[in-house]
Design a protein around this motif. Sequence first.
Motif, PDB file in Angstrom:
ATOM      1  N   ILE A  95      56.073  42.805  30.370  1.00 31.57           N
ATOM      2  CA  ILE A  95      55.047  42.582  31.404  1.00 31.57           C
ATOM      3  C   ILE A  95      54.273  43.863  31.671  1.00 31.57           C
ATOM      4  O   ILE A  95      53.042  43.858  31.797  1.00 31.57           O
ATOM      5  N   THR A  96      54.986  44.996  31.729  1.00 30.08           N
ATOM      6  CA  THR A  96      54.337  46.282  31.996  1.00 30.08           C
ATOM      7  C   THR A  96      53.369  46.642  30.886  1.00 30.08           C
ATOM      8  O   THR A  96      52.239  47.083  31.136  1.00 30.08           O
ATOM      9  N   GLN A  97      53.791  46.471  29.627  1.00 33.15           N
ATOM     10  CA  GLN A  97      52.925  46.790  28.483  1.00 33.15           C
ATOM     11  C   GLN A  97      51.667  45.928  28.477  1.00 33.15           C
ATOM     12  O   GLN A  97      50.557  46.408  28.271  1.00 33.15           O
ATOM     13  N   PHE A  98      51.856  44.602  28.682  1.00 33.36           N
ATOM     14  CA  PHE A  98      50.721  43.678  28.631  1.00 33.36           C
ATOM     15  C   PHE A  98      49.759  43.927  29.802  1.00 33.36           C
ATOM     16  O   PHE A  98      48.534  43.890  29.639  1.00 33.36           O
ATOM     17  N   SER A  99      50.308  44.215  30.979  1.00 35.62           N
ATOM     18  CA  SER A  99      49.471  44.497  32.148  1.00 35.62           C
ATOM     19  C   SER A  99      48.625  45.742  31.923  1.00 35.62           C
ATOM     20  O   SER A  99      47.448  45.785  32.298  1.00 35.62           O
ATOM     21  N   LYS A 100      49.231  46.747  31.282  1.00 37.39           N
ATOM     22  CA  LYS A 100      48.490  47.983  31.017  1.00 37.39           C
ATOM     23  C   LYS A 100      47.322  47.727  30.068  1.00 37.39           C
ATOM     24  O   LYS A 100      46.229  48.285  30.251  1.00 37.39           O
ATOM     25  N   ILE A 101      47.534  46.894  29.058  1.00 39.04           N
ATOM     26  CA  ILE A 101      46.463  46.574  28.108  1.00 39.04           C
ATOM     27  C   ILE A 101      45.294  45.904  28.837  1.00 39.04           C
ATOM     28  O   ILE A 101      44.123  46.227  28.625  1.00 39.04           O
ATOM     29  N   ILE A 102      45.613  44.957  29.726  1.00 43.84           N
ATOM     30  CA  ILE A 102      44.574  44.225  30.468  1.00 43.84           C
ATOM     31  C   ILE A 102      43.811  45.158  31.402  1.00 43.84           C
ATOM     32  O   ILE A 102      42.575  45.149  31.462  1.00 43.84           O
ATOM     33  N   ILE A 103      44.545  45.999  32.140  1.00 41.72           N
ATOM     34  CA  ILE A 103      43.910  46.882  33.128  1.00 41.72           C
ATOM     35  C   ILE A 103      43.060  47.950  32.445  1.00 41.72           C
ATOM     36  O   ILE A 103      41.953  48.268  32.893  1.00 41.72           O
ATOM     37  N   ASP A 104      43.560  48.509  31.327  1.00 41.53           N
ATOM     38  CA  ASP A 104      42.777  49.511  30.590  1.00 41.53           C
ATOM     39  C   ASP A 104      41.457  48.913  30.112  1.00 41.53           C
ATOM     40  O   ASP A 104      40.401  49.560  30.177  1.00 41.53           O
ATOM     41  N   ALA A 105      41.507  47.689  29.620  1.00 43.93           N
ATOM     42  CA  ALA A 105      40.292  47.017  29.149  1.00 43.93           C
ATOM     43  C   ALA A 105      39.340  46.736  30.312  1.00 43.93           C
ATOM     44  O   ALA A 105      38.121  46.896  30.188  1.00 43.93           O
ATOM     45  N   ALA A 106      39.894  46.319  31.447  1.00 41.31           N
ATOM     46  CA  ALA A 106      39.068  46.008  32.621  1.00 41.31           C
ATOM     47  C   ALA A 106      38.386  47.264  33.162  1.00 41.31           C
ATOM     48  O   ALA A 106      37.222  47.215  33.592  1.00 41.31           O
ATOM     49  N   ASN A 107      39.077  48.403  33.144  1.00 41.32           N
ATOM     50  CA  ASN A 107      38.474  49.654  33.627  1.00 41.32           C
ATOM     51  C   ASN A 107      37.245  50.035  32.808  1.00 41.32           C
ATOM     52  O   ASN A 107      36.282  50.591  33.340  1.00 41.32           O
ATOM     53  N   ILE A 108      37.268  49.709  31.502  1.00 43.85           N
ATOM     54  CA  ILE A 108      36.148  50.059  30.631  1.00 43.85           C
ATOM     55  C   ILE A 108      35.033  49.007  30.705  1.00 43.85           C
ATOM     56  O   ILE A 108      33.857  49.331  30.845  1.00 43.85           O
ATOM     57  N   ALA A 109      35.397  47.737  30.643  1.00 45.15           N
ATOM     58  CA  ALA A 109      34.398  46.670  30.513  1.00 45.15           C
ATOM     59  C   ALA A 109      33.893  46.134  31.853  1.00 45.15           C
ATOM     60  O   ALA A 109      32.820  45.535  31.916  1.00 45.15           O
ATOM     61  N   ILE A 110      34.664  46.322  32.904  1.00 43.39           N
ATOM     62  CA  ILE A 110      34.270  45.781  34.224  1.00 43.39           C
ATOM     63  C   ILE A 110      34.014  46.912  35.217  1.00 43.39           C
ATOM     64  O   ILE A 110      32.951  46.994  35.817  1.00 43.39           O
ATOM     65  N   GLY A 111      34.995  47.804  35.379  1.00 43.72           N
ATOM     66  CA  GLY A 111      34.845  48.927  36.303  1.00 43.72           C
ATOM     67  C   GLY A 111      35.138  48.532  37.742  1.00 43.72           C
ATOM     68  O   GLY A 111      35.253  47.354  38.092  1.00 43.72           O
ATOM     69  N   LYS A 112      35.266  49.556  38.594  1.00 41.94           N
ATOM     70  CA  LYS A 112      35.569  49.345  40.003  1.00 41.94           C
ATOM     71  C   LYS A 112      34.488  49.961  40.881  1.00 41.94           C
ATOM     72  O   LYS A 112      33.751  50.849  40.459  1.00 41.94           O
ATOM     73  N   THR A 113      34.419  49.480  42.108  1.00 44.07           N
ATOM     74  CA  THR A 113      33.488  50.029  43.092  1.00 44.07           C
ATOM     75  C   THR A 113      34.208  50.174  44.422  1.00 44.07           C
ATOM     76  O   THR A 113      35.156  49.422  44.716  1.00 44.07           O
ATOM     77  N   ASN A 114      33.790  51.144  45.236  1.00 46.86           N
ATOM     78  CA  ASN A 114      34.418  51.363  46.533  1.00 46.86           C
ATOM     79  C   ASN A 114      34.068  50.245  47.496  1.00 46.86           C
ATOM     80  O   ASN A 114      32.966  49.691  47.474  1.00 46.86           O
ATOM     81  N   ILE A 115      35.022  49.907  48.344  1.00 49.35           N
ATOM     82  CA  ILE A 115      34.786  48.924  49.394  1.00 49.35           C
ATOM     83  C   ILE A 115      34.159  49.644  50.581  1.00 49.35           C
ATOM     84  O   ILE A 115      34.739  50.575  51.134  1.00 49.35           O
ATOM     85  N   THR A 116      32.981  49.256  50.958  1.00 50.53           N
ATOM     86  CA  THR A 116      32.298  49.874  52.095  1.00 50.53           C
ATOM     87  C   THR A 116      32.263  48.901  53.257  1.00 50.53           C
ATOM     88  O   THR A 116      32.017  47.706  53.076  1.00 50.53           O
ATOM     89  N   HIS A 117      32.536  49.436  54.440  1.00 50.63           N
ATOM     90  CA  HIS A 117      32.495  48.619  55.653  1.00 50.63           C
ATOM     91  C   HIS A 117      31.251  49.001  56.448  1.00 50.63           C
ATOM     92  O   HIS A 117      31.117  50.132  56.907  1.00 50.63           O
ATOM     93  N   LYS A 118      30.351  48.057  56.597  1.00 52.99           N
ATOM     94  CA  LYS A 118      29.151  48.320  57.358  1.00 52.99           C
ATOM     95  C   LYS A 118      29.478  48.424  58.837  1.00 52.99           C
ATOM     96  O   LYS A 118      30.191  47.594  59.385  1.00 52.99           O
ATOM     97  N   ARG A 119      28.959  49.481  59.471  1.00 51.54           N
ATOM     98  CA  ARG A 119      29.198  49.685  60.894  1.00 51.54           C
ATOM     99  C   ARG A 119      28.376  48.689  61.699  1.00 51.54           C
ATOM    100  O   ARG A 119      27.164  48.577  61.520  1.00 51.54           O
TER     101      ARG A 119
END
Length: 317
Positions: free
Chosen positions: A247-271
């Motif tokens: 499970i750990t190996q497969f999860s790492k493969i998925i997350i590594d691919a997602a970091n490259i092809a999808i990416g992340k963004t910060n969650i901003t809270h509007k005041r």
Amino acid sequence: GVLGVFGLVFCFQETNLKAHQDFPFRGYDGYYKNRQNTARASGGVATYVSNLIQSEEIQIQSPLEAIAVIINIKNPICICNIYIPDSTALLIHDLNQIIQQLPKPFLLLGDFNSRNSLWGSNHTDPRGKTIETFLKNDQLILLNTGEYTRHDSTNKSFSAIDLSITNSSFAPQIEWQVLNKYNCSDHWPISLTLLDQTPKTSPLTHWNLKKPNWELYYDLINQNLIENPIQIDTESKLCQAQINSIITQFSKIIIDAANIAIGKTNITHKRKTVPWWNKECKEAIKKYKKCLNKFKKTKSLTDHINLKKKLEQNLDI
């Protein structure tokens, strides 16, 4: 005068309440020290603590108008609210007597009517000298930064008679600021903020699904599985440790691919803004501060009149 402490406590001086009178404040528990046996309402102090936190008054013995309250945020903090009018004798003995009764950490704050160039007044008076001597105690720190805390429109003068004193070990955790954009009193409000001493945490993030590259995501996972196949022994029964490893190996493969092809963004809270705030309010404060800064420099009658006009206009908004 008014001091806001940590956004949870408000300390007022010269409340002008009668002997047994109070003034309820929705959402806050009120603690009062009113003048007794006077023909008219005058002086007095009041401390309001948010009812979202635990608070309790502690009794202190003093001839001065002072009230002490313990509040519990992360740890207990003692806040002593004091008003010392010009008509009251200011003695070091009385101040030391109060300090000795306050558990640490504590804040002693209020209107001391004591002027000293050390904390921002234009001159030093005898009462200011008394406070200066009082502050020679190594266990005490004055939080004032030298900013004016009061504008006397009658005498066209500025002074710093509202003081905030704490024990020396607590001082680095407090940020002190004059809120001179609020101008419906001759005393400007003072804000005391408790600085966060905990380590900074990483900002919250989520996957940026606005423009994902699903084709690249698929190809990266497929390529990784071909180059680094997950070994599974089909002839023997899998134990829990082996399952966890797969499970750990497969999860790492998925997350590594997602970091490259999808990416992340910060969650901003509007005041959230209050419904009554508008461009007129913002512009009125801007013009008032401009007139205030100009009068501080020139001290001319014309600039003082303009400042008072802006104050009256702001009160009408």
